[in-house]
Design a protein around this motif. Structure first.
Motif, PDB file in Angstrom:
ATOM      1  N   ALA A  23       0.830  -1.206   0.000  1.00 42.93           N
ATOM      2  CA  ALA A  23       0.000   0.000   0.000  1.00 42.93           C
ATOM      3  C   ALA A  23       0.866   1.258   0.000  1.00 42.93           C
ATOM      4  O   ALA A  23       0.576   2.234  -0.704  1.00 42.93           O
ATOM      5  N   GLY A  24       1.941   1.244   0.795  1.00 42.67           N
ATOM      6  CA  GLY A  24       2.840   2.389   0.843  1.00 42.67           C
ATOM      7  C   GLY A  24       3.523   2.641  -0.493  1.00 42.67           C
ATOM      8  O   GLY A  24       3.712   3.789  -0.898  1.00 42.67           O
ATOM      9  N   ALA A  25       3.891   1.567  -1.178  1.00 49.52           N
ATOM     10  CA  ALA A  25       4.531   1.707  -2.485  1.00 49.52           C
ATOM     11  C   ALA A  25       3.567   2.307  -3.502  1.00 49.52           C
ATOM     12  O   ALA A  25       3.948   3.173  -4.301  1.00 49.52           O
ATOM     13  N   LEU A  26       2.334   1.855  -3.493  1.00 48.57           N
ATOM     14  CA  LEU A  26       1.328   2.412  -4.407  1.00 48.57           C
ATOM     15  C   LEU A  26       1.142   3.903  -4.160  1.00 48.57           C
ATOM     16  O   LEU A  26       1.087   4.703  -5.108  1.00 48.57           O
ATOM     17  N   GLU A  27       1.064   4.278  -2.900  1.00 46.67           N
ATOM     18  CA  GLU A  27       0.887   5.691  -2.567  1.00 46.67           C
ATOM     19  C   GLU A  27       2.086   6.516  -3.021  1.00 46.67           C
ATOM     20  O   GLU A  27       1.930   7.614  -3.568  1.00 46.67           O
ATOM     21  N   GLU A  28       3.287   5.976  -2.826  1.00 45.89           N
ATOM     22  CA  GLU A  28       4.501   6.719  -3.178  1.00 45.89           C
ATOM     23  C   GLU A  28       4.543   7.075  -4.655  1.00 45.89           C
ATOM     24  O   GLU A  28       4.949   8.175  -5.034  1.00 45.89           O
ATOM     25  N   VAL A  29       4.150   6.142  -5.506  1.00 47.64           N
ATOM     26  CA  VAL A  29       4.253   6.386  -6.951  1.00 47.64           C
ATOM     27  C   VAL A  29       2.977   6.964  -7.541  1.00 47.64           C
ATOM     28  O   VAL A  29       2.870   7.131  -8.753  1.00 47.64           O
ATOM     29  N   GLY A  30       2.008   7.271  -6.690  1.00 43.93           N
ATOM     30  CA  GLY A  30       0.805   7.931  -7.155  1.00 43.93           C
ATOM     31  C   GLY A  30      -0.189   7.038  -7.862  1.00 43.93           C
ATOM     32  O   GLY A  30      -0.985   7.510  -8.679  1.00 43.93           O
ATOM     33  N   LEU A  31      -0.170   5.740  -7.539  1.00 43.91           N
ATOM     34  CA  LEU A  31      -1.129   4.814  -8.127  1.00 43.91           C
ATOM     35  C   LEU A  31      -2.308   4.617  -7.181  1.00 43.91           C
ATOM     36  O   LEU A  31      -2.168   4.772  -5.971  1.00 43.91           O
ATOM     37  N   PRO A  32      -3.481   4.273  -7.710  1.00 44.47           N
ATOM     38  CA  PRO A  32      -4.669   4.131  -6.868  1.00 44.47           C
ATOM     39  C   PRO A  32      -4.490   3.077  -5.784  1.00 44.47           C
ATOM     40  O   PRO A  32      -3.987   1.978  -6.039  1.00 44.47           O
ATOM     41  N   ALA A  33      -4.940   3.408  -4.593  1.00 44.77           N
ATOM     42  CA  ALA A  33      -4.825   2.485  -3.466  1.00 44.77           C
ATOM     43  C   ALA A  33      -5.587   1.193  -3.725  1.00 44.77           C
ATOM     44  O   ALA A  33      -5.206   0.122  -3.229  1.00 44.77           O
ATOM     45  N   GLY A  34      -6.638   1.279  -4.523  1.00 47.11           N
ATOM     46  CA  GLY A  34      -7.469   0.111  -4.791  1.00 47.11           C
ATOM     47  C   GLY A  34      -6.769  -0.990  -5.551  1.00 47.11           C
ATOM     48  O   GLY A  34      -7.271  -2.129  -5.596  1.00 47.11           O
ATOM     49  N   LEU A  35      -5.605  -0.700  -6.128  1.00 46.42           N
ATOM     50  CA  LEU A  35      -4.866  -1.746  -6.845  1.00 46.42           C
ATOM     51  C   LEU A  35      -4.469  -2.896  -5.920  1.00 46.42           C
ATOM     52  O   LEU A  35      -4.264  -4.023  -6.388  1.00 46.42           O
ATOM     53  N   ILE A  36      -4.373  -2.613  -4.620  1.00 47.49           N
ATOM     54  CA  ILE A  36      -3.978  -3.685  -3.706  1.00 47.49           C
ATOM     55  C   ILE A  36      -5.024  -4.795  -3.663  1.00 47.49           C
ATOM     56  O   ILE A  36      -4.729  -5.938  -3.317  1.00 47.49           O
ATOM     57  N   ASP A  37      -6.246  -4.489  -4.044  1.00 48.24           N
ATOM     58  CA  ASP A  37      -7.291  -5.514  -4.051  1.00 48.24           C
ATOM     59  C   ASP A  37      -6.985  -6.643  -5.031  1.00 48.24           C
ATOM     60  O   ASP A  37      -7.473  -7.767  -4.865  1.00 48.24           O
ATOM     61  N   TYR A  38      -6.171  -6.345  -6.049  1.00 44.13           N
ATOM     62  CA  TYR A  38      -5.833  -7.373  -7.040  1.00 44.13           C
ATOM     63  C   TYR A  38      -4.885  -8.430  -6.482  1.00 44.13           C
ATOM     64  O   TYR A  38      -4.678  -9.470  -7.111  1.00 44.13           O
ATOM     65  N   ALA A  39      -4.304  -8.174  -5.301  1.00 43.22           N
ATOM     66  CA  ALA A  39      -3.453  -9.184  -4.663  1.00 43.22           C
ATOM     67  C   ALA A  39      -4.227 -10.466  -4.406  1.00 43.22           C
ATOM     68  O   ALA A  39      -3.644 -11.563  -4.406  1.00 43.22           O
ATOM     69  N   ASP A  40      -5.529 -10.344  -4.197  1.00 45.65           N
ATOM     70  CA  ASP A  40      -6.350 -11.491  -3.809  1.00 45.65           C
ATOM     71  C   ASP A  40      -7.195 -12.057  -4.944  1.00 45.65           C
ATOM     72  O   ASP A  40      -8.030 -12.930  -4.714  1.00 45.65           O
TER      73      ASP A  40
END
Length: 212
Positions: free
Chosen positions: A111-128
């Motif tokens: 989640a922190g990496a996504l935020e750092e590069v300006g990508l949507p937080a919701g991308l983490i949902d694809y982990a599952d």
């Protein structure tokens, strides 16, 4: 002005040795006329047919959909939704957290990496989800087919003199060389890899990865 030589680099964000090699290649980019193109491969895919051969603590992580799949699924989802250009930055953000900062491949680190590069937080949902597993497997296959199933991550491919590609695993190196040392290793690796019939050079590993 001559075009930069494309260097295709396949990685799994979990692998500390791939991380070291990737930092070396970025050093090479400063001193040689190359341009790195980033692609994902997956330790989960690589090991799915030999899970019974893995130590128990690794086997659980490598199970389909297990923690080893989370980072690559998020990266491939980012690529599919936002383009190839985000792959390098998200890899750097993930790898810095996983390896240099010792956070490990946690949900919080992703989640922190996504935020750092300006990508949507919701991308983490694809982990599952397996939404982009077909694309993940295709990217993995493209890289591993160049070197064979007996190796792992990273895989590097560069244009050869005959118009085809020279591809190889590694090199495994720590710490990541900088400046002219990085260039020397690059030049030597390409020279060795370009020899027809050459397969491997290796010596005993005496230490783990040294993160700057």
């Amino acid at each position: 002005m001559s075009e930069k030589t494309p260097v295709d680099f396949w990685f799994d964000p979990l692998c500390p040795w791939a991380w070291m090699t990737s930092r070396w290649v970025l050093e090479v980019e400063k001193v040689r006329d190359i341009e790195v193109r980033w692609h994902v491969m997956s330790l989960g895919v690589l090991n799915e047919d030999k899970l019974d051969q893995l130590p128990e603590q690794y086997r659980e992580h490598m199970l389909p959909g297990g923690p080893s799949w989370w980072p690559v699924r998020v990266v491939i989802a980012a690529r599919e939704k936002h383009g190839d250009e985000v792959v390098g930055p998200i890899y750097t953000a993930l790898g810095t957290r996983f390896h240099n900062e010792g956070q490990g491949a946690t949900r919080e680190a992703i989640a922190g990496a996504l935020e750092e590069v300006g990508l949507p937080a919701g991308l983490i949902d694809y982990a599952d989800t397996d939404t982009y597993d077909t694309e993940l497997r295709a990217s993995h296959k493209e890289g591993i087919d160049k070197v064979g199933q007996e190796v792992g991550t990273p895989v590097i491919a560069v244009p050869g003199a005959d118009g085809g590609q020279i591809a190889f695993f590694g090199p495994v190196v720590t710490p990541a060389p900088k400046g002219e040392e990085a260039a020397k290793l690059w030049d030597g690796t390409l020279m060795v890899a370009s020899i027809p019939g050459f397969y491997e050079i290796k010596r005993t590993r005496t230490q783990g990865p040294i993160f700057d």
